[in-house]
Design a protein around this motif. Sequence first.
Motif, short mmCIF file in Angstrom:
data_model
loop_
_atom_site.label_atom_id
_atom_site.label_comp_id
_atom_site.label_asym_id
_atom_site.label_seq_id
_atom_site.Cartn_x
_atom_site.Cartn_y
_atom_site.Cartn_z
N LYS A 38 33.28 32.39 49.25
CA LYS A 38 33.86 33.14 48.13
C LYS A 38 32.96 34.31 47.70
O LYS A 38 33.43 35.38 47.36
CB LYS A 38 34.04 32.17 46.96
N LEU A 65 33.33 37.91 48.94
CA LEU A 65 34.37 38.82 48.41
C LEU A 65 33.79 39.72 47.32
O LEU A 65 33.00 39.26 46.49
CB LEU A 65 35.53 38.01 47.82
N LEU A 88 35.14 40.77 44.75
CA LEU A 88 35.53 40.28 43.42
C LEU A 88 34.48 39.32 42.85
O LEU A 88 34.32 39.22 41.64
CB LEU A 88 36.90 39.58 43.50
N GLU A 113 46.14 36.67 42.53
CA GLU A 113 44.71 36.57 42.88
C GLU A 113 44.40 37.35 44.14
O GLU A 113 43.37 38.02 44.23
CB GLU A 113 44.30 35.10 43.06
N MET A 146 41.78 40.47 44.51
CA MET A 146 40.71 40.49 45.53
C MET A 146 40.77 41.75 46.38
O MET A 146 39.75 42.37 46.68
CB MET A 146 40.83 39.26 46.45
N GLU A 172 38.06 44.86 46.80
CA GLU A 172 37.50 45.28 48.10
C GLU A 172 37.53 46.80 48.27
O GLU A 172 37.10 47.32 49.30
CB GLU A 172 38.26 44.62 49.26
N ILE A 179 39.79 38.49 53.16
CA ILE A 179 40.31 37.61 52.11
C ILE A 179 40.94 36.37 52.74
O ILE A 179 40.74 35.25 52.28
CB ILE A 179 41.33 38.37 51.24
#
Length: 405
Positions: A2, A5, A7, A316, A320, A324, A399
């Motif tokens: 995770k 990412l 985010l 979501e 994300m 990016e 993702i």
Amino acid sequence: MKEDLALYGGKKTLNKEFKWPIFDNEDVSAVTEIVSSGNWGNPDCGGIVEQVEKEFAAYCGSKYAISCVNGSVSLRLALIACGVKPGDEVILPPYTFIATASVVLEANCVPVFVDIDPNTYNLDSTKIEEAITAKTKAIIPVHFAGQACDMDAIMAIATKHDLRVIEDAAHAHGGEYKGKKLGSIGDAGSFSFQSSKNLTCGEGGMVVTDNEKLYNIMNSLRNVGRVKGGQWYEHHNLGCNYRLTQMQAALLSKQLTRLEGQTQLRNENGLYLNKLLQQIDGILPLVRGLGETLHTYHIYIFKYDKSAFNNLPKREFAAMLAAEGVPSFMGYPEPLYKQPLFQEKNFMSYVIPEEVDYTNVTCPETEKACYEDAVWILQHAMLGSKEDMDLIAKAIQKIKEVACE
Ligand SMILES: *Cc1c(COP(=O)(O)O)cnc(C)c1O
């Protein structure tokens, strides 16, 4: 992981600022020239305003163009000029900006929502006829995202039932259907030059038409009901001051010189991105419409299938993707008819038939697009390079990998 990412603090896939609007010193001096002249307004709708109307009409392959303050008013001018009467019904899709429908209400007419084709997100032409009643007067097809509607079918239905067709081409400047510029096919075509649109002068609108009668009425309506050759204090029609300023017209004229090149570039990038995204399981670019030759990609839309992303919700996923560095979001969160305006019938002083009720409207394909499927990439990103398109695909892959770990 995770944390890979962007985010959650990871490295952005696409580290680039996509500029919009695009301009140079020529745009600046076109505007400053007008400012220096002191001649800012345009009570006669002549000069540079008339010039840019002629340029835009020629670009669209239409006989006439009428400019006005924005792309909502341009729809309004076209609709009123078509001669709608209170209580008339107008068919339109619910996957669109509010103005497509609000101008109908402002004419004391009734918006009738017909669902979209899930392949193109444009008005489903096979569902139009079942919505036609004795009161139907017009159809407003929206070339959504810059993709041409099924115009042959729509024009055939309109001819058969004697309906007017107003193309909402707010996303579609320079787009083509079977070699014809979008907006030039129906009775009238409406454009917006609001700041996010593919052709902009900050705010502004334009209607193109081949119909001289429509042109004359619209010309009058946007200039407080004055008529050509009439006196200053001589008002024939119930219009308003919807005139464009000289500054807007000068800027628009310069921006128009860039439109064709930008449209071709977005179209090429769109076709290339289609190829890349088709290869990702769970990502489905919209189908290019039948007979369509040039897509403006005001929005590049793809469908997201969360089941291929370990049930990661669309909202979501979209957050994300934006993190990016891809200028993107989830698009309309709900169909237009779900807005309080329709659900609560907050129609102000406008006179809409009592029996009209939007609480029982359902357009399943539009709901699926809003709630589940659609993800939007914005037009300025589509002006990027091939490498940028590669990185957009890479961001989605990244993702997916994290979601499916
Ligand atoms: C932007 C837009 C309009 C008109 O917009 P204005 O902001 O009034 O210029 C009309 N229809 C659609 C589909 C739009 O996206």
